[in-house]
Design a protein around this motif. Structure first.
Motif, PDB file in Angstrom:
ATOM      1  N   ASP A  32       0.863  -1.190   0.000  1.00  0.00           N
ATOM      2  CA  ASP A  32       0.000   0.000   0.000  1.00  0.00           C
ATOM      3  C   ASP A  32       0.897   1.238   0.000  1.00  0.00           C
TER       4      ASP A  32
ATOM      5  N   SER B  30      -8.204  -1.591   2.699  1.00  0.00           N
ATOM      6  CA  SER B  30      -7.173  -2.600   2.473  1.00  0.00           C
ATOM      7  C   SER B  30      -7.769  -3.996   2.341  1.00  0.00           C
TER       8      SER B  30
ATOM      9  N   TYR C 170       0.663  -6.790   5.361  1.00  0.00           N
ATOM     10  CA  TYR C 170       0.427  -5.420   4.875  1.00  0.00           C
ATOM     11  C   TYR C 170       1.704  -4.597   5.020  1.00  0.00           C
TER      12      TYR C 170
END
Length: 471
Positions: free
Chosen positions: A280, A294, A305
């Protein structure tokens, strides 16, 4: 007479300058074993420096074995101190650049992606918070830290990411890293062995090709369309170490992975007992609507992540983070400890306060307006200079867009010619593709660090470089 140039304007002490000059002359063979050096009195007079300065330089050379003193006769270069390859390497490396550190001329306009507006970094507020952290922190802060990072930054990040990205985690699941590159390196060490399969988007940033392939893993490229990874094309006859995606803003093409593909991706990961690595990297800067939630929030046990402050604040900070399923936390902390012990502590505390006191969200709101204005202006410039011969893709989020040209193939020769003759640096999508030949007519245009005047000049130069191709 021995020639030793010294520069009194440098921050380097005169002792060090004299020591290094003599040492280099010995290693390169200009001063040979048995050569007599001038006395400290004579050399200090010639250089117009204190005799103590020369004495200390000589003492350092003596301690390292470069010179020797012969009682009653003087100081001499020691035998066996000539290093043949040193002389060769000095001449060869004088103008050598470091790998991947291309030096561009000052008047070149560089459309490199992923660079935020460096001149708009919040220096004043950052400096104020940094100063307070340095002055107010307890003495223990200046010692060694934990590999997972300070609790202050992990606590505030958990709250911030839940609110802005729908990430569900506890502070214990967070490991602070020295940028996203280290995060990816940690993931490969955690999940990949030689010969393992790893599913990745195609195209993706070329640096990740290198990081993932360095483990000896087999890259399995999954084609990307306007909506991101085509999850239905992930092979069912393999059990990959992980699947890498940029679902909120695919790099470089800019697609947003829709919910049906996200669910399909999670179902695949569950069935094949593998993890999803969610990168991200810049989704905070979404110009239409709120940032996309997400994948991690859908299945925290299957998703790793990865985030960074390089795009939203500055690459110079070298602070990133990785959120792990519980089963991987301890192993990741151990690998992190072996890698660099811990990420710099004071920077962590500064970022923690910057977030906790609301300055990060204010900065993002301010920069979204700036980047949207620059994006819109770049699109106008492309329309003005190319009209219907260019199509813009992936411009809803981030610091770059894709310009797709009609009947133009951006070969290495064209890119080099445009740089050399028109002073503009562009980046073909094809350079990031694993399977070649599908994106030859597309280039990545980063606008984050370019003001409107520079964007106008850059697009005009690009048009001049492509004038024969577009007519």
């Amino acid at each position: 007479m021995m020639w030793i140039p010294i520069d009194r304007t440098l921050n380097k002490p005169l002792i060090r300058q004299i020591y290094e000059q003599i040492r280099m002359q010995i290693l390169q063979g200009r001063l040979k074993g048995g050569d007599r050096l001038p006395s400290t009195r004579v050399l200090s007079s010639n250089l117009n420096v204190s005799r103590n300065v020369v004495l200390e330089a000589y003492e350092q050379l003596y301690a390292e074995g470069f010179i020797e003193s012969k009682q009653g006769t003087g100081t001499y270069v020691a035998e066996g101190t000539y290093l043949e390859q040193e002389a060769k390497s000095i001449s060869k490396n004088t103008n050598r650049r470091k790998p991947n550190m291309e030096v561009l001329e000052d008047d070149v306009i560089d459309f490199k992606s992923g660079i935020p507006a460096l001149d708009l970094f919040p220096r004043k507020k950052w400096g104020q918070i940094s100063r307070e952290v340095y002055l107010e922190a307890p003495d223990s802060i200046f010692g060694y830290g934990k590999p997972e990072g300070r609790s202050e930054i992990r606590d505030v990040l958990c709250d911030y990411l839940l609110k802005t990205r729908g990430v569900r985690c506890t502070p214990e699941q967070l490991v602070i890293t020295t940028g996203a590159t280290q995060s990816f390196s940690l993931v490969t060490q955690l999940l990949l062995s030689h010969g393992d399969d790893v599913c990745i988007e195609d195209p993706i940033t070329h640096e990740l090709h290198t990081i993932f392939a360095a483990t000896g893993a087999k890259l399995c490229p999954i084609p990307v369309d306007q909506h991101g990874m085509q999850t239905e094309l992930i092979p069912t006859n393999i059990n990959p170490g992980f699947i890498y995606v940029t679902p909120s803003h695919q790099f470089p093409l800019g697609g947003i992975l829709p919910i049906d593909r996200r669910i399909q991706l999670i179902q695949y990961a569950r069935k094949h007992n593998c993890f999803i690595v969610e990168d991200d990297y810049d989704s905070e800067y979404r110009f239409e609507g709120s940032p996309i939630s997400s994948i991690q929030g859908l299945d925290p046990d299957r998703v790793i992540y990865i985030g960074t402050f390089s795009k939203i604040l500055s690459p110079a900070l070298r602070i990133g983070y990785i959120i792990l399923p519980n089963s991987l936390i301890e192993r990741c902390k151990n690998i992190k400890w072996l890698t660099d012990l811990h990420t710099p502590t004071l920077e962590q505390l500064t970022i923690a306060r910057f977030i906790d006191e609301g300055y990060l969200e204010r900065h993002i709101r301010k920069m979204k307006k700036t980047y949207k204005k620059r994006r819109d202006y770049l699109k106008k410039c492309l329309d003005r200079h190319f009209g219907t011969k260019v199509n813009v893709l992936g411009d809803f989020t981030g610091l770059h867009l894709i310009a797709e040209f009609d009947k133009i193939s951006f070969s290495n020769e064209i890119v080099k010619t445009i740089l050399k003759e028109h002073k503009v640096k562009i980046y073909p999508v094809e350079q990031h593709a694993i399977e070649k030949g599908k994106h030859c007519n597309k280039i990545i245009l980063g606008y984050g660090n370019l003001d409107e005047r520079t964007l106008e000049k850059g697009v005009k130069r690009l048009r001049d470089g492509l004038i024969l191709s577009i007519n």
